[in-house]
Design a protein around this motif. Sequence first.
Motif, PDB file in Angstrom:
ATOM      1  N   PHE A 144       0.817  -1.226   0.000  1.00 44.10           N
ATOM      2  CA  PHE A 144       0.000   0.000   0.000  1.00 44.10           C
ATOM      3  C   PHE A 144       0.850   1.276   0.000  1.00 44.10           C
ATOM      4  N   ALA A 145       2.099   1.171  -0.493  1.00 41.19           N
ATOM      5  CA  ALA A 145       2.980   2.346  -0.543  1.00 41.19           C
ATOM      6  C   ALA A 145       2.423   3.426  -1.480  1.00 41.19           C
ATOM      7  N   GLU A 146       1.695   3.020  -2.503  1.00 38.26           N
ATOM      8  CA  GLU A 146       1.154   3.993  -3.474  1.00 38.26           C
ATOM      9  C   GLU A 146      -0.240   4.492  -3.099  1.00 38.26           C
ATOM     10  N   PHE A 147      -0.819   3.888  -2.082  1.00 36.56           N
ATOM     11  CA  PHE A 147      -2.198   4.218  -1.697  1.00 36.56           C
ATOM     12  C   PHE A 147      -2.294   5.636  -1.121  1.00 36.56           C
ATOM     13  N   ARG A 148      -3.342   6.343  -1.515  1.00 38.64           N
ATOM     14  CA  ARG A 148      -3.632   7.651  -0.927  1.00 38.64           C
ATOM     15  C   ARG A 148      -5.083   7.664  -0.472  1.00 38.64           C
ATOM     16  N   LEU A 149      -5.289   7.951   0.795  1.00 39.19           N
ATOM     17  CA  LEU A 149      -6.649   8.133   1.305  1.00 39.19           C
ATOM     18  C   LEU A 149      -7.135   9.511   0.873  1.00 39.19           C
ATOM     19  N   LYS A 150      -8.351   9.586   0.367  1.00 38.96           N
ATOM     20  CA  LYS A 150      -8.911  10.881  -0.041  1.00 38.96           C
ATOM     21  C   LYS A 150      -9.884  11.377   1.022  1.00 38.96           C
ATOM     22  N   ILE A 151      -9.773  12.645   1.370  1.00 37.80           N
ATOM     23  CA  ILE A 151     -10.705  13.266   2.314  1.00 37.80           C
ATOM     24  C   ILE A 151     -11.333  14.467   1.631  1.00 37.80           C
TER      25      ILE A 151
ATOM     26  N   ASP B 150       2.003   9.526   5.691  1.00 37.20           N
ATOM     27  CA  ASP B 150       1.443  10.788   6.205  1.00 37.20           C
ATOM     28  C   ASP B 150       0.591  10.510   7.447  1.00 37.20           C
ATOM     29  N   LEU B 151      -0.249   9.480   7.349  1.00 34.58           N
ATOM     30  CA  LEU B 151      -1.165   9.175   8.458  1.00 34.58           C
ATOM     31  C   LEU B 151      -0.393   8.695   9.684  1.00 34.58           C
ATOM     32  N   ARG B 152       0.666   7.916   9.444  1.00 35.06           N
ATOM     33  CA  ARG B 152       1.475   7.422  10.565  1.00 35.06           C
ATOM     34  C   ARG B 152       2.251   8.546  11.244  1.00 35.06           C
ATOM     35  N   ALA B 153       2.465   9.651  10.522  1.00 35.43           N
ATOM     36  CA  ALA B 153       3.184  10.790  11.110  1.00 35.43           C
ATOM     37  C   ALA B 153       2.250  11.686  11.934  1.00 35.43           C
ATOM     38  N   MET B 154       0.962  11.446  11.844  1.00 36.87           N
ATOM     39  CA  MET B 154       0.002  12.265  12.602  1.00 36.87           C
ATOM     40  C   MET B 154      -0.140  11.714  14.027  1.00 36.87           C
ATOM     41  N   PRO B 155      -0.750  12.487  14.929  1.00 36.74           N
ATOM     42  CA  PRO B 155      -0.984  11.979  16.281  1.00 36.74           C
ATOM     43  C   PRO B 155      -1.727  10.636  16.207  1.00 36.74           C
TER      44      PRO B 155
ATOM     45  N   ALA C  65     -17.962  10.664  14.915  1.00 31.98           N
ATOM     46  CA  ALA C  65     -16.763  11.033  14.145  1.00 31.98           C
ATOM     47  C   ALA C  65     -15.722  11.726  15.031  1.00 31.98           C
ATOM     48  N   PHE C  66     -16.179  12.525  15.990  1.00 34.39           N
ATOM     49  CA  PHE C  66     -15.249  13.257  16.861  1.00 34.39           C
ATOM     50  C   PHE C  66     -15.003  12.545  18.191  1.00 34.39           C
ATOM     51  N   HIS C  67     -15.573  11.358  18.349  1.00 34.33           N
ATOM     52  CA  HIS C  67     -15.363  10.602  19.588  1.00 34.33           C
ATOM     53  C   HIS C  67     -13.876  10.207  19.670  1.00 34.33           C
ATOM     54  N   PRO C  68     -13.277  10.342  20.854  1.00 39.35           N
ATOM     55  CA  PRO C  68     -11.819  10.087  20.949  1.00 39.35           C
ATOM     56  C   PRO C  68     -11.402   8.670  20.562  1.00 39.35           C
ATOM     57  N   GLN C  69     -12.297   7.701  20.647  1.00 37.57           N
ATOM     58  CA  GLN C  69     -11.927   6.317  20.277  1.00 37.57           C
ATOM     59  C   GLN C  69     -12.249   5.986  18.818  1.00 37.57           C
ATOM     60  N   THR C  70     -12.722   6.962  18.062  1.00 34.48           N
ATOM     61  CA  THR C  70     -12.996   6.699  16.649  1.00 34.48           C
ATOM     62  C   THR C  70     -11.718   6.909  15.848  1.00 34.48           C
ATOM     63  N   LEU C  71     -11.200   5.800  15.310  1.00 35.23           N
ATOM     64  CA  LEU C  71      -9.897   5.822  14.636  1.00 35.23           C
ATOM     65  C   LEU C  71     -10.008   5.285  13.221  1.00 35.23           C
ATOM     66  N   LEU C  72      -9.081   5.735  12.401  1.00 35.18           N
ATOM     67  CA  LEU C  72      -8.788   5.016  11.168  1.00 35.18           C
ATOM     68  C   LEU C  72      -7.548   4.213  11.523  1.00 35.18           C
ATOM     69  N   ALA C  73      -7.738   2.922  11.729  1.00 31.80           N
ATOM     70  CA  ALA C  73      -6.651   2.090  12.250  1.00 31.80           C
ATOM     71  C   ALA C  73      -5.781   1.555  11.134  1.00 31.80           C
ATOM     72  N   TYR C  74      -4.446   1.665  11.335  1.00 33.80           N
ATOM     73  CA  TYR C  74      -3.487   1.071  10.397  1.00 33.80           C
ATOM     74  C   TYR C  74      -2.727  -0.090  11.033  1.00 33.80           C
ATOM     75  N   ASP C  75      -2.779  -0.215  12.364  1.00 36.46           N
ATOM     76  CA  ASP C  75      -2.149  -1.355  13.034  1.00 36.46           C
ATOM     77  C   ASP C  75      -3.179  -2.125  13.855  1.00 36.46           C
TER      78      ASP C  75
END
Length: 238
Positions: A71-78, A92-97, A167-177
Motif C-alpha cells: 500500500f505504498a502507493e495508496f492515498r486516502l482521499k478526504i 502521512d497518516l502514521r506521522a500524525m498523532p 466522528a469526533f469521539h476520541p476512540q474513533t480511529l482510522l486504524a493502520y495497526d
Amino acid sequence: MSGCAKVADSSAGKRALQAGEDATLYVQRLLLTNQSLAREFSKQDISSWFKPNGTESPSDEEYQKFAKTGFAEFRLKIGGLVEHPFDASLADLRAMPARTQITRHDCVEGWSCIGQWTGVPLSELLQRAGLKPQARYVLFHCFDQMDPNGLDASNSNYYETIDLTDAFHPQTLLAYDMNGAAVPVAHGAPLRLRVERQLGYKMAKYVKAIEVVDNFENLRGGRGGYWEDLGYDWYAGS
Ligand SMILES: Nc1nc2c(c(=O)[nH]1)N[C@H]1C(S)=C(S)[C@@H](COP(=O)(O)O)O[C@H]1N2
Ligand SMILES: [Mo]
C-alpha cells in the motif's frame, strides 16, 4: 485597534476565522463534552484469534495493485463538505498523532473478539480538512464489492456513515495497526474504521475515501450503509 480587529487583520487570524474552521471548532466543543468511552482492556485480554468477517480479500483490481507493494502507493482521499480536501499516504497518516486502544469487537451475528488497534483519530483528519457548516455525517467508501445484483448494480461497494458525535469521539480511529502490526488484509488493510461504541458492521474495512456529507437519503438504498440498506439499524450502539 481592538484585539479582535488585530486578530482578524493578521493572516493567521483570517485563517482561524474562516467559516469552515469555525464550524469544526464549534462541532468539536459541542461533541467532546459528555462522550462516554467504550471499555478498554489490557494486553492479556487480547484474543488469540480474531475472526475475520465479511470480505476477507477485496477482488478490486486497484486494491490488488496497492496490496502488492504494501500500500505504498495508496492515498486516502478526504473530501466532500470540507474547506480543504486532501490526500494522505499511509506514511502521512502514521506521522500524525496516534491512539492505541484495546477493545472488544461485537458482531451482530453474536461473536466477540478483543484486539488492539492503533490509528489516527478521525477528529485529526476532520480538523485538518475543516468542516463546512452544512457537514452532518462522515461517509466511508470501501474497496470491496458486495452483491453486484443488489440494490444498485452500478455500485455495490461496502459503505458506511456515522454522525459527527461518533466522528469526533476520541476512540474513533482510522486504524493502520492491529495487535502491533499492520492491519492484515483479512481485517481491512490498509485502513479500517473503529467506532468502538457500535457493532462490527459499522467499522468499515478497506476504506479508500472519506466524504463529509449533509445527508445520505439519496445515496444507494438511502439508509446510510451496506447492511443498513438490507435492514440493519443505522445506529448500532447500546
Ligand atoms: N469493507 C467492509 N467492511 C466491513 C465488512 C465487510 O464485509 N466489508 N464487514 C463488517 C462486519 S459485519 C464486521 S463484524 C467487521 C469484521 O471485521 P473483522 O474482519 O476485522 O473481524 O467488519 C465490518 N466491516
Ligand atoms: Mo458483523
